[in-house]
Design an enzyme around this catalytic site. Structure first.
Site, short mmCIF file in Angstrom:
data_model
loop_
_atom_site.label_atom_id
_atom_site.label_comp_id
_atom_site.label_asym_id
_atom_site.label_seq_id
_atom_site.Cartn_x
_atom_site.Cartn_y
_atom_site.Cartn_z
N CYS A 30 0.85 -1.20 0.00
CA CYS A 30 0.00 0.00 0.00
C CYS A 30 0.88 1.24 0.00
O CYS A 30 2.01 1.22 0.50
CB CYS A 30 -0.87 0.01 1.24
SG CYS A 30 -2.01 -1.37 1.24
N TYR A 169 -5.01 -13.37 -4.59
CA TYR A 169 -4.49 -12.93 -3.29
C TYR A 169 -5.34 -13.49 -2.14
O TYR A 169 -6.53 -13.18 -2.05
CB TYR A 169 -4.50 -11.40 -3.31
CG TYR A 169 -4.17 -10.66 -2.04
CD1 TYR A 169 -3.30 -11.17 -1.09
CD2 TYR A 169 -4.72 -9.40 -1.82
CE1 TYR A 169 -2.99 -10.44 0.05
CE2 TYR A 169 -4.42 -8.66 -0.69
CZ TYR A 169 -3.56 -9.20 0.25
OH TYR A 169 -3.27 -8.46 1.37
N HIS A 172 -3.31 -11.85 4.68
CA HIS A 172 -3.45 -10.73 5.60
C HIS A 172 -4.80 -10.68 6.33
O HIS A 172 -5.13 -9.67 6.96
CB HIS A 172 -3.21 -9.39 4.86
CG HIS A 172 -1.79 -9.26 4.40
ND1 HIS A 172 -1.45 -8.90 3.12
CD2 HIS A 172 -0.63 -9.44 5.07
CE1 HIS A 172 -0.12 -8.87 3.00
NE2 HIS A 172 0.39 -9.20 4.18
#
Ligand code: ADP
Ligand code: SF4
Length: 681
Positions: A30, A169, A172
């Site tokens: 990010c 993905y 996280h």
């Protein structure tokens, strides 16, 4: 030229149908810029391609309005109108010879959909992960089909936009695909829930869908968290991690493996050493022939070469190392190891995403300003005239100003009152867990010492008369700041006279003299600064055998460190060390042996033993020198002085990143018109 032992880092790696020029892989991270500041985001990533990274990845890119992370500044690929922006990204990355990778994401219950107002989606009914009164609804089969279509469509758009690597993905604890994999989120009883094989079904399907969409011209990467550091409550690398990598071993073209949550993946130097993920990801290469990329805050080329040589990974992944030094690969290639600006592991960069603002970096002041101000991390424009500058103070602001100025061709005289360089970073790097922070000083000192244009003087406390008499036309005052001892901070906005009733020891005294400067007996630390300082002082004193009580008006210790992903670890560490914590408490009264605090809601009072009191609240600029010079402004022309500026903490106390930024900005301001918001002054 580079040393032969680093040759291995420059070998190309085949990733499915595409080949990287080397093993330096900037994994998705990010930036706090994303779709809201696309130019800034693009310019930041482009300098990494220029700096030699073999692969440059986007941050997570939302694939559909049902994955609307507003107000967060992620990437967006909701429909065809987003393709042009992505195409601009790949063009810029390709122009520098790097591969461009895109991390497609559906946030599931992590996306509260504040803008799109769609009900969030999850494997099972669940509250969203943020503290909002929003629930995600359990997906039915139609939803699952729709999600697969959105992901496929996004992969097609990514291909159209020119990406070389497309991600699936699951990591996280922030993505729909990860939530399907994890039993604590997936309570389904159909073929998408229950057994591990069932929980993996959607992941497997999306991998196949993506392969089908991108065909044989792009590579398919899987990003998977192989351990959550939760023991049996979550994924463990030796159990679920092995199961899933075994099951899908040859399906992707690349395995990008890491830890979950983000707090575990991006641990700070205070809590983890370089390479801290190695033991968790080691197994992956034993189960697949496909290339593997892993991270671990690698900044040392020797360590990078080692992990490739040992067969731990094929590609050295980096987010933070690439932020602190976008030119790290080229510097290794060119044998300029000393010029590498090593990440200090402070996570100020991560705080950009967490505060929804373009990120900044403690080591690299150009981060986030590549587009807006046209700042390049390596290239500074030469001065249009000969210049000599006096810099007073050798902390991060003074050192960065001096370093950048000599790079611009100026002659610099740097005077530091103390007997060591670094100012606050020299002192703070001696605190528990902060040793790497000395890199802020060391990198700049290497640059300064290598320059014939820099004169460096320690033990030189300058007065106003000194500065005037030198007659150097341009002067920067970088004399820093001192911690207050009167209690003024966030909660108490006016000085607290009652603090004078007992022993009060300022943070600076502890930094200078160590815990030995405190009298025996219980110590009370009052944290109204709410970043790291009170917690490291508490750690230092607790380790030194003191009975420590930590008081804060905030509900948690070191509250702002939520943004640097450290808060949980800090509070755990203090509690484990036996530090007593009194949260939601302000100061009320004091005598020689006790301190009374009051609940910030009820005013209910608590009196505790207190032999010494350490307020960690806010700081005051050390600007006496500036005030004196300012008062004598009329004399400046007589002494040949054109400009005297305060920079860094002397101008406005702040974080180390802000001081380095201020010094850098000063160096650019000499002959360049103000840019960005500064033009509005
Ligand atoms: P910043 O974060 O803004 O760089 P620091 O507090 O880290 O500020 O560094 C300021 C430095 O300035 C300290 O090392 C301090 O010793 C030095 N200093 C303060 N006053 C003087 C002075 N009059 N002459 C030279 N150096 C000074
Ligand atoms: Fe490293 Fe800190 Fe810069 Fe992030 S902000 S890249 S952790 S030095």
């Amino acid at each position: 030229m580079r040393e032969a032992r680093y040759d291995i880092l420059f070998e190309p790696v085949q990733i499915g149908p595409v080949k990287t020029r080397n093993r330096f892989y900037q994994v998705p991270h990010c930036t706090g810029m994303g779709h809201r500041y696309p130019e800034a985001d693009l310019a930041h990533k482009a300098v990494k391609a220029e700096g030699g990274w073999g692969v440059v990845s986007t941050q997570e890119v939302e694939i559909h309005p049902s994955s609307d992370l507003t107000p967060s500044n992620q990437g967006r690929l909701w429909d065809d109108s987003d393709i042009a922006r992505c195409r601009a990204f790949t063009d810029r990355i390709h122009a520098h010879g790097a591969l461009a990778a895109i991390e497609l994401v559906h946030g599931g219950a992590n996306a509260a959909n504040r803008l799109s107002r769609m009900p969030p989606l999850a494997p099972s009914h669940a509250l969203v992960t943020s503290d909002e009164p929003v629930q995600a609804r359990a997906m039915d089969k139609d939803d699952i089909h729709a999600f697969r279509r959105w992901h496929r469509d996004a992969a097609l758009r990514a291909k159209k936009a020119g990406f070389d690597i497309v991600y699936v993905y699951a990591g996280h604890d922030l993505t729909l695909l990860h939530h399907f994999l994890l039993a604590r989120h997936n309570h389904r009883t159909d073929e998408y829930g229950g057994s591990f094989e069932n929980r993996m079904r959607l992941f497997r399907e999306v991998v196949a869908d993506t392969r089908d969409a991108i065909g044989d011209s792009c590579a398919l990467a899987v990003r998977l968290a192989v351990d959550e550091l939760m023991g049996e409550a979550g994924f463990r690398h030796g159990a679920e991690g092995v199961d899933i990598v075994s099951a899908l071993a040859e399906e992707p073209d690349l395995w990008d493996v890491n830890l979950s949550s983000w707090e575990n993946d991006s641990q700070t130097a205070r809590f983890a050493q370089e390479g801290y993920q190695e033991d968790f990801i080691r197994f992956v290469k034993t189960l697949t022939t496909k290339p593997v990329v892993g991270v671990g805050r690698y900044t040392s080329p020797d360590t990078m070469a080692r992990i490739v040589r040992q067969g731990l990974v094929d590609l050295v992944g980096a987010a933070r190392a690439s932020i602190a030094d976008p030119f790290l690969p080229n510097k290794i290639r060119d044998g300029r190891i000393d010029d590498i600006r090593e990440c200090i592991g402070c996570n100020i960069c991560a705080s950009g995403d967490n505060t929804v603002t373009p990120m900044r970096c403690t080591q690299n002041p150009t981060v986030g300003e590549e587009a807006r101000k046209g700042w390049h991390p390596e290239v500074l424009p030469s001065l249009d005239r000969p210049a000599q500058i006096l810099i007073v103070g050798g902390g991060p602001a003074g050192l960065e100003a001096g370093r950048a100025l000599v790079q611009r061709g100026a002659s610099v005289i740097l005077a530091e009152a103390g007997d060591e360089w670094g100012g606050r970073v020299a002192r703070e790097s001696r605190l528990p867990g902060l040793a790497t922070w000395i890199r802020v000083r060391d990198w700049r000192m290497v640059q300064l010492k290598a320059s014939a244009q820099a004169e460096l003087y320690l033990g030189s406390r300058l007065t106003a008369d000194d500065i005037l008499s030198y007659g150097i036309a341009e002067v920067a005052i970088a004399t820093g700041a001192r911690w207050r001892t009167d209690g003024v901070g966030r909660w108490h906005r006016a000085p607290l006279p009652f603090l004078g009733a007992g022993v009060t020891v300022g943070v600076d005294r502890i930094l200078d003299d160590g815990p030995g400067c405190l009298p025996a007996g219980p110590v009370v630390i009052f944290d109204d600064d709410r970043y790291y300082m009170a917690s490291v002082v508490a750690e230092l004193l607790a380790a030194g055998g003191f009975d420590v009580t930590y008081i804060t008006p905030a509900p948690i210790v070191a509250a702002w460190t939520v943004n640097t992903l450290e808060q949980g670890r800090i509070q755990t560490r203090l509690m484990t060390m036996g530090v007593k914590i009194l949260a939601l408490s302000a100061l009320k009264a004091r005598d020689a042996e006790t301190l009374t605090c009051a609940c910030v809601y009820t005013g209910r009072e608590t009196t505790i033993a207190c032999a010494s009191f350490v307020p960690v609240t806010s700081r005051i600029p050390v600007d006496g020198l500036w005030s004196e010079l300012s008062a004598r402004r009329a004399e400046w022309p007589d002494f040949g002085i054109a400009r005297i500026e305060r920079i860094g903490d002397c101008l406005a106390p702040g974080i180390i990143a802000a001081a380095a930024y201020s010094g850098h900005q000063f160096s650019r301001s000499l002959d360049q018109p103000a840019a960005g918001f500064d033009a509005l002054r």
